[in-house]
Design a protein around this motif. Structure first.
Motif, short mmCIF file in Angstrom:
data_model
loop_
_atom_site.label_atom_id
_atom_site.label_comp_id
_atom_site.label_asym_id
_atom_site.label_seq_id
_atom_site.Cartn_x
_atom_site.Cartn_y
_atom_site.Cartn_z
N LEU A 27 0.86 -1.16 -0.01
CA LEU A 27 0.19 0.07 0.05
C LEU A 27 0.84 1.08 0.15
O LEU A 27 0.50 2.57 0.25
N ILE A 73 -2.35 7.46 2.13
CA ILE A 73 -3.06 7.29 3.03
C ILE A 73 -2.81 8.00 4.42
O ILE A 73 -1.66 8.18 4.71
N SER A 127 -4.92 8.04 7.45
CA SER A 127 -5.48 7.09 8.44
C SER A 127 -6.04 5.87 7.98
O SER A 127 -6.11 5.45 6.96
N ILE A 128 -5.81 4.80 9.09
CA ILE A 128 -6.39 3.49 8.83
C ILE A 128 -7.27 3.23 9.92
O ILE A 128 -6.93 3.34 11.07
N ASP A 129 -8.53 2.61 9.51
CA ASP A 129 -9.45 2.07 10.38
C ASP A 129 -8.97 1.05 11.22
O ASP A 129 -8.25 0.13 10.89
N TYR A 130 -9.31 1.16 12.43
CA TYR A 130 -8.77 0.02 13.60
C TYR A 130 -8.90 -1.40 13.28
O TYR A 130 -8.35 -1.99 13.60
N ASN A 131 -10.00 -1.79 12.23
CA ASN A 131 -10.26 -3.01 12.08
C ASN A 131 -9.94 -3.31 10.64
O ASN A 131 -10.39 -4.34 9.81
N SER A 132 -9.18 -2.68 9.82
CA SER A 132 -8.88 -2.65 8.57
C SER A 132 -7.95 -4.06 8.08
O SER A 132 -8.34 -4.64 6.97
N PHE A 133 -7.30 -4.59 9.06
CA PHE A 133 -6.84 -5.83 8.82
C PHE A 133 -7.05 -6.90 9.57
O PHE A 133 -6.61 -8.04 9.66
N HIS A 134 -8.27 -6.81 10.15
CA HIS A 134 -8.89 -7.83 10.88
C HIS A 134 -9.20 -9.17 10.55
O HIS A 134 -8.71 -10.35 11.11
N LEU A 168 -4.62 -1.98 15.94
CA LEU A 168 -4.52 -1.99 14.43
C LEU A 168 -3.96 -3.37 13.81
O LEU A 168 -4.39 -4.18 13.01
#
Length: 85
Positions: free
Chosen positions: A2, A7, A9-16, A38
């Motif tokens: 990436l 980018i 910011s990254i949402d806390y569940n982006s890599f969940h 994260l």
């Protein structure tokens, strides 16, 4: 990768759901903050590149879930503080 995607910011569940991910490169973006959970599910990650971002402060628990991490690149950020809270 990436890399170089502006980018910020990254949402806390982006890599969940990416438990099998081994390499993650977020190099050369404008990321200034990372949620302490994260990387929580990235249990197989061995290489993480966060270089050339705008990181100033890192939470002490940010990398605690990365038990298999071998390479961590934080070059060319402006890290001033490791938040121990």
């Amino acid at each position: 990768a990436l890399d170089s995607n502006q980018i910020s910011s990254i949402d806390y569940n982006s890599f969940h759901t990416l438990e099998s991910l081994k390499i993650l490169s977020l190099k050369d973006n404008s990321i200034f903050k990372l949620n302490s959970n994260l990387f929580e599910n990235l249990i197989n990650l061995i290489d993480l590149n966060l270089s050339q971002n705008l990181l100033i402060k890192l939470d002490i628990n940010l990398f605690s879930f990365l038990k298999n991490l071998i390479n961590l690149n934080l070059e060319n950020n402006s890290i001033e503080k490791l938040d121990l809270k």
